[in-house]
Every structure is written in structure tokens, then in C-alpha cells.
Design a protein around this motif. Structure first.
Motif, mmCIF file in Angstrom:
data_model
loop_
_atom_site.group_PDB
_atom_site.id
_atom_site.type_symbol
_atom_site.label_atom_id
_atom_site.label_comp_id
_atom_site.label_asym_id
_atom_site.label_seq_id
_atom_site.Cartn_x
_atom_site.Cartn_y
_atom_site.Cartn_z
ATOM 1 N N SER A 1 0.873 -1.174 0.000
ATOM 2 C CA SER A 1 0.000 0.000 0.000
ATOM 3 C C SER A 1 0.908 1.221 0.000
ATOM 4 N N LEU A 2 0.669 2.154 -0.925
ATOM 5 C CA LEU A 2 1.556 3.317 -1.028
ATOM 6 C C LEU A 2 0.749 4.580 -1.261
ATOM 7 N N PRO B 1 0.530 9.705 -8.270
ATOM 8 C CA PRO B 1 0.643 8.247 -8.353
ATOM 9 C C PRO B 1 0.599 7.721 -9.785
ATOM 10 N N LEU B 2 1.385 6.698 -10.026
ATOM 11 C CA LEU B 2 1.387 5.985 -11.299
ATOM 12 C C LEU B 2 0.327 4.888 -11.244
ATOM 13 N N PRO B 3 -0.026 4.310 -12.387
ATOM 14 C CA PRO B 3 -0.938 3.155 -12.358
ATOM 15 C C PRO B 3 -0.311 2.016 -11.554
ATOM 16 N N THR C 1 -3.659 8.571 -3.468
ATOM 17 C CA THR C 1 -3.136 9.916 -3.703
ATOM 18 C C THR C 1 -2.961 10.620 -2.368
ATOM 19 N N CYS C 2 -1.780 11.190 -2.177
ATOM 20 C CA CYS C 2 -1.469 11.818 -0.893
ATOM 21 C C CYS C 2 -2.232 13.129 -0.743
ATOM 22 N N GLU C 3 -2.746 13.338 0.447
ATOM 23 C CA GLU C 3 -3.476 14.574 0.733
ATOM 24 C C GLU C 3 -2.645 15.536 1.559
#
Length: 320
Positions: A278-279, A284-286, A309-311
Motif C-alpha cells: 500500500s503506497l 501516483p502511477l498506475p 493519492t497523498c493529501e
């Protein structure tokens, strides 16, 4: 409707070792050899009235049974390799058989220790000539069996010497073959120690050597049993593959933007590992592109990537 089974997202679940068929064939030969020796000794014991031959024949029967379990495990794993009932394939069937064999080795070691201790307290009369002959014959059979099983015992990771290898010495270990190998080694060890003890008893009058060698052999076999039990149990309970592998996956995935937040790596068969990552990333890439970063590590056979996606400033938090 997307039913293309060649798509990269479709996982295969064949996690058998690369030498599965070869190891299965060797194990069957050793089962046949051990069973033949068992029948010969029991028949000779009944014919001659020799308790030494009869006892060793019964002892060989226990090892033939353990080796038979190993052979069955190879057959079962191959037979059900595509069975969807097994969520992660049948690669761990050999570890289950290996754990059972480790328990049998432990019982074997305890039995030897108890019998040896009793003989220290009350030495038994030994027919040295007959017993030596039995021990030598048993040793020859065990050496032949060890040769059959140990052809690549120390080369289980041959052909996998990558620059990224961080000491993964046991990544391709077949614990089913290892259990069979330890059974014949245990038998060979007891035969060697018996020969030494019997020669000392016959020519030096050291009757106590038989029991003393039995205690030493029991200790060595118990250590082998514990090592095999520890390694197979770790696989069976899905223990983490170790810090080196976790670091290897992180190093491959984290590209300056992506940060791994949850990671699981565990063994699903000889030379095969499952990975769940989990990243989070700002851009983000696919998921498939992250999975391809692990493609050079072919032992990671079942990779699942979860991307978020980082918030926030995740890189600053990660660095802290």
C-alpha cells in the motif's frame, strides 16, 4: 467484460519449486530403497531370530513412513496445483509435510535419548558381530539415499544469483526435500555412531560407548528437528520474509514520490513470494507500473499494489 487471462493483472498460482519434479522423483527412489531395506531386515530378523535385525527393520519402517509422506506431498501439490480451493496454490504443502517430519524426528530423538539413558543405567548384552553387520548395511543404504536426495542440496538457489540478492540463502529451499534429507542423515548418523560404539565395545571392552553415542546422536537429531520445525512453521503461519526482503521491496517501489505505508512479504512456495504493498504518492502511477518495478525480482510471483493519492506532505512526514 474483461476475461483475458493473459492480462498482467491476472495472477498465476503455480508456486511449486523449479525442481519439484526432480525432487519428487528422487524421493520416490529413496522411499523404494528404504522400504526394500526394511523388508530385507525384518525378513532376515524373523528367519535368523535376530532381535537386532528385527529392531532395525522396524526402525527403518518409521523412516519409510516419513519419506512416504514427503513423496505424497510432492504428488498432492502437483495434482492440485491449479485447484482454486487453494487460495495461494499448493506451494506450501511441502512445508506442511516437512513440519510433520520434523515432529517425527523429534520423537525419534527422544526415543533414542530415553533408550540410551536406560542403557547407561543398566547395560544390555550386545551381539557385537551381528550388530556391526546391521549397522554397516544400514549405513550403506543411508549413504545411497543421501546421495540421491542431496545432489543439489547446497545449490538450491543456483541460477538465481542476482546483484540484488541480499543473502536470501533460503529463498529456494525445498523444506520437503530437506526433511527427507534430514531423515536419511539422521539414520546415517546413528549408523556411524553405532559402528564406532560397537567396535569400541568389542575390541576395547567399552560397553558404555553404545549408550553414550546414542545420547550424542539424539542431541544432534533434536537440533536438526528444531531447525526444520522453526523454518517450516514460519512458512506455514505466513511469517514475514525478513527485513532484507522488506527493504528490497521498499527500495524498488519508493521513487522519490511514492512512499510505502503498508507492506507484507511472505513465502508461498520454494522460491516464490507474495507481496502486498500500500503506497501514497502526490502523482501516483498506475498500479501496474509499480508492480513492474519488482519484475526483475522473479521470486516475487504474486504482487498486489494499492495506490492512494497523498493529501498532505507525506514525504516530509516520511523523512521525519
Amino acid at each position: 467484460m474483461h476475461h483475458d487471462h493473459t492480462h498482467p493483472s491476472v495472477h498465476k498460482h503455480d508456486f511449486l519449486g523449479s525442481s519439484h519434479d526432480s525432487h519428487a522423483r528422487r524421493t520416490r527412489w529413496v522411499v523404494a530403497l528404504t522400504a526394500a531395506m526394511m523388508v530385507l531386515e525384518i525378513a532376515a530378523g524373523l528367519w535368523t531370530g535376530s532381535m537386532a535385525l528385527l529392531a532395525d527393520g522396524i526402525h527403518m519402517a518409521t523412516h519409510a513412513g516419513a519419506l512416504g509422506v514427503a513423496a505424497f506431498a510432492y504428488w498432492f501439490a502437483k495434482r492440485h496445483v491449479g485447484n482454486p480451493r487453494f487460495t495461494f496454490g499448493t506451494g506450501k504443502v511441502g512445508d506442511l509435510a516437512g513440519f510433520a517430519s520434523a515432529l517425527l524426528l523429534a520423537v525419534f530423538a527422544i526415543g533414542i535419548a530415553v533408550e540410551s539413558f536406560q542403557r547407561l543405567l543398566a547395560p544390555a548384552n550386545i551381539a557385537y558381530s551381528e550388530a556391526i553387520w546391521v549397522a554397516v548395511l544400514g549405513l550403506l543404504v543411508n549413504l545411497a539415499s543421501a546421495w540421491l536426495l542431496g545432489g543439489d542440496h547446497h545449490h538450491h538457489h543456483q541460477g538465481h544469483d542476482h546483484s540484488h540478492d541480499h543473502g536470501h540463502a533460503h529463498s529456494h529451499t525445498d523444506n520437503n526435500l530437506r526433511s527427507a534429507y534430514l531423515h536419511v542423515l539422521a539414520d546415517a548418523l546413528t549408523s556411524v555412531m553405532a559402528i564406532v560404539a560397537l567396535l569400541a565395545g568389542r575390541y576395547l571392552g567399552w560397553a558404555w560407548m553404545d549408550a553414550a553415542m546414542g545420547l550424542v546422536g539424539a542431541f544432534v537429531i533434536a537440533r536438526w528437528s528444531w531447525s526444520l520445525m522453526h523454518d517450516t512453521a514460519s512458512v506455514l503461519i505466513d511469517a514475514e520474509a525478513g527485513p532484507d526482503r522488506l527493504a528490497e521491496v521498499r527500495e524498488a517501489i519508493e521513487d522519490g514520490d511514492a512512499v510505502v505505508t503498508d507492506l507484507h512479504v511472505w513465502r508461498v512456495g520454494p522460491g516464490h513470494y507474495a507481496v502486498i504493498v500500500s503506497l501514497v504518492a502526490d502523482r501516483p502511477l498506475p498500479p501496474q507500473e509499480y508492480a513492474e518495478l519488482l519484475a526483475t525480482h522473479e521470486e516475487y510471483a504474486h504482487v498486489t499494489i494499492e495506490v492512494h493519492t497523498c493529501e498532505g506532505a507525506h514525504r516530509l512526514r516520511h523523512a521525519a
